[in-house]
Design an enzyme around this catalytic site. Structure first.
Site, PDB file in Angstrom:
ATOM      1  N   HIS A  66      27.437 -17.089  31.602  1.00 24.42           N
ATOM      2  CA  HIS A  66      28.362 -16.087  31.064  1.00 24.42           C
ATOM      3  C   HIS A  66      27.970 -14.646  31.417  1.00 24.42           C
ATOM      4  O   HIS A  66      28.800 -13.865  31.876  1.00 24.42           O
ATOM      5  CB  HIS A  66      28.463 -16.246  29.545  1.00 24.42           C
ATOM      6  CG  HIS A  66      29.429 -15.288  28.924  1.00 24.42           C
ATOM      7  ND1 HIS A  66      30.788 -15.320  29.187  1.00 24.42           N
ATOM      8  CD2 HIS A  66      29.240 -14.238  28.076  1.00 24.42           C
ATOM      9  CE1 HIS A  66      31.394 -14.362  28.521  1.00 24.42           C
ATOM     10  NE2 HIS A  66      30.481 -13.681  27.842  1.00 24.42           N
ATOM     11  N   SER A  79      32.975 -10.025  29.591  1.00 25.05           N
ATOM     12  CA  SER A  79      33.283 -10.734  28.354  1.00 25.05           C
ATOM     13  C   SER A  79      34.308  -9.950  27.526  1.00 25.05           C
ATOM     14  O   SER A  79      35.394  -9.679  28.007  1.00 25.05           O
ATOM     15  CB  SER A  79      31.984 -10.993  27.587  1.00 25.05           C
ATOM     16  OG  SER A  79      32.202 -11.883  26.516  1.00 25.05           O
ATOM     17  N   MET A  80      33.978  -9.556  26.286  1.00 26.16           N
ATOM     18  CA  MET A  80      34.919  -8.726  25.534  1.00 26.16           C
ATOM     19  C   MET A  80      35.129  -7.395  26.243  1.00 26.16           C
ATOM     20  O   MET A  80      36.192  -6.771  26.106  1.00 26.16           O
ATOM     21  CB  MET A  80      34.448  -8.495  24.103  1.00 26.16           C
ATOM     22  CG  MET A  80      35.469  -7.745  23.249  1.00 26.16           C
ATOM     23  SD  MET A  80      34.943  -7.461  21.554  1.00 26.16           S
ATOM     24  CE  MET A  80      33.793  -6.087  21.778  1.00 26.16           C
ATOM     25  N   ASP A  98      30.211 -21.604  32.042  1.00 21.63           N
ATOM     26  CA  ASP A  98      30.146 -20.532  31.049  1.00 21.63           C
ATOM     27  C   ASP A  98      30.129 -21.182  29.674  1.00 21.63           C
ATOM     28  O   ASP A  98      31.057 -21.906  29.316  1.00 21.63           O
ATOM     29  CB  ASP A  98      31.366 -19.615  31.216  1.00 21.63           C
ATOM     30  CG  ASP A  98      31.335 -18.385  30.339  1.00 21.63           C
ATOM     31  OD1 ASP A  98      30.764 -18.437  29.233  1.00 21.63           O
ATOM     32  OD2 ASP A  98      31.897 -17.352  30.757  1.00 21.63           O
ATOM     33  N   PHE A 151      30.779  -8.379  23.578  1.00 24.01           N
ATOM     34  CA  PHE A 151      30.699  -8.620  22.131  1.00 24.01           C
ATOM     35  C   PHE A 151      29.267  -8.959  21.718  1.00 24.01           C
ATOM     36  O   PHE A 151      28.670  -9.894  22.254  1.00 24.01           O
ATOM     37  CB  PHE A 151      31.640  -9.784  21.803  1.00 24.01           C
ATOM     38  CG  PHE A 151      31.762 -10.150  20.353  1.00 24.01           C
ATOM     39  CD1 PHE A 151      32.409  -9.325  19.469  1.00 24.01           C
ATOM     40  CD2 PHE A 151      31.262 -11.363  19.889  1.00 24.01           C
ATOM     41  CE1 PHE A 151      32.555  -9.683  18.132  1.00 24.01           C
ATOM     42  CE2 PHE A 151      31.400 -11.740  18.562  1.00 24.01           C
ATOM     43  CZ  PHE A 151      32.043 -10.891  17.675  1.00 24.01           C
TER      44      PHE A 151
END
Length: 246
Positions: free
Chosen positions: A222, A95-96, A192, A27
């Site tokens: 992250h 992530s996304m 994270d 994202f």
């Protein structure tokens, strides 16, 4: 700034053997965050399809015109293109991108999935979106990296409108985790600052996969694909794929 796609953030196809890996960025980020992992996996022989999600890799204003259905469409198009070129297909995402990897695992027959700090529950994002005082664009969330002097190409501003979209996508995926039956490798950064680490524990315990493993990353934040555990991610991914296909 024009909505131009730089060489750093472009989609990319890397020809290899008949084992394909669809690699998905996160994202507000871009393919830059995944490129070194993609290149290293390609050197190990794999065919790589790495899409740029719609609205990413250009400007925050461009992203504001898109939503989760557009990001799914970007992944679906890449998946459909890759599956015509390979015998076996795996999906890997950060992530996304990890959320979209899980989406693929729910809706398509794939040989295995690899997620890195996937997002399925983002309470702080919901607080931001629900706040009527928050502006049209909020500060960017990119470059959560422990390794010094490394920076992620990501927007410095996040469209508030798109926060609802990532929340919707995450909720939809979370509700169907039990549908996932394919082999699953989950990477979890112990520290994270974007996605709460317990997201990964939830994924591990709620997916329907019989073959699944959770690996903790001790030395990365992250954006682990650009961080100190990058080589570990590459080697564990390679081993995971080979163990499934042998």
């Amino acid at each position: 700034m024009k909505n131009e796609i730089s060489l750093e953030t472009k989609s990319e196809f890397l020809k290899g053997n008949d084992i394909g890996i669809l690699i998905i960025h996160g994202f507000t980020g871009s393919t830059q965050s995944m490129r070194e992992v993609a290149y290293q996996l390609n050197r190990l022989g794999y065919t790589i399809q790495m899409p740029r999600l719609k609205g990413h890799g250009t400007t925050p204003e461009d992203m504001e015109t898109t939503g989760y259905k557009d990001w799914i469409e970007s992944v679906e198009n890449a998946y459909n293109e890759l599956k015509t070129k390979v015998k076996n297909l795996f999906v890997l995402g950060l992530s996304m991108g990890g959320t979209l990897t899980l989406y693929c695992s729910i809706h398509h027959k794939i040989d295995g999935a690899i997620t890195i700090n996937a997002a399925i529950n983002l309470p702080e994002f919901k607080v931001l979106y629900d706040d009527p005082q928050s502006p049209r664009f909020i500060p960017g969330i990119g470059s959560d990296i422990k390794k010094e002097s490394i920076k992620e190409w990501a927007y410095d501003r996040t469209p508030k409108k798109c926060i609802q979209d990532i929340l919707t996508l995450s909720n939809q995926v979370r509700e169907k985790l039990s549908y996932i039956k394919c082999p699953l490798l989950i990477f979890k950064s112990k520290e994270d600052h974007i996605v709460p680490p317990d997201n990964q524990d939830y994924i591990f315990s709620h997916t329907g996969s019989e073959n699944k493993e959770l690996i903790e990353l001790e030395n990365s934040y992250h954006v682990a694909t650009l961080d100190n555990d990058q080589e570990l991610i590459i080697q564990k991914t390679h081993h995971f794929i080979q163990s499934i296909l042998k």
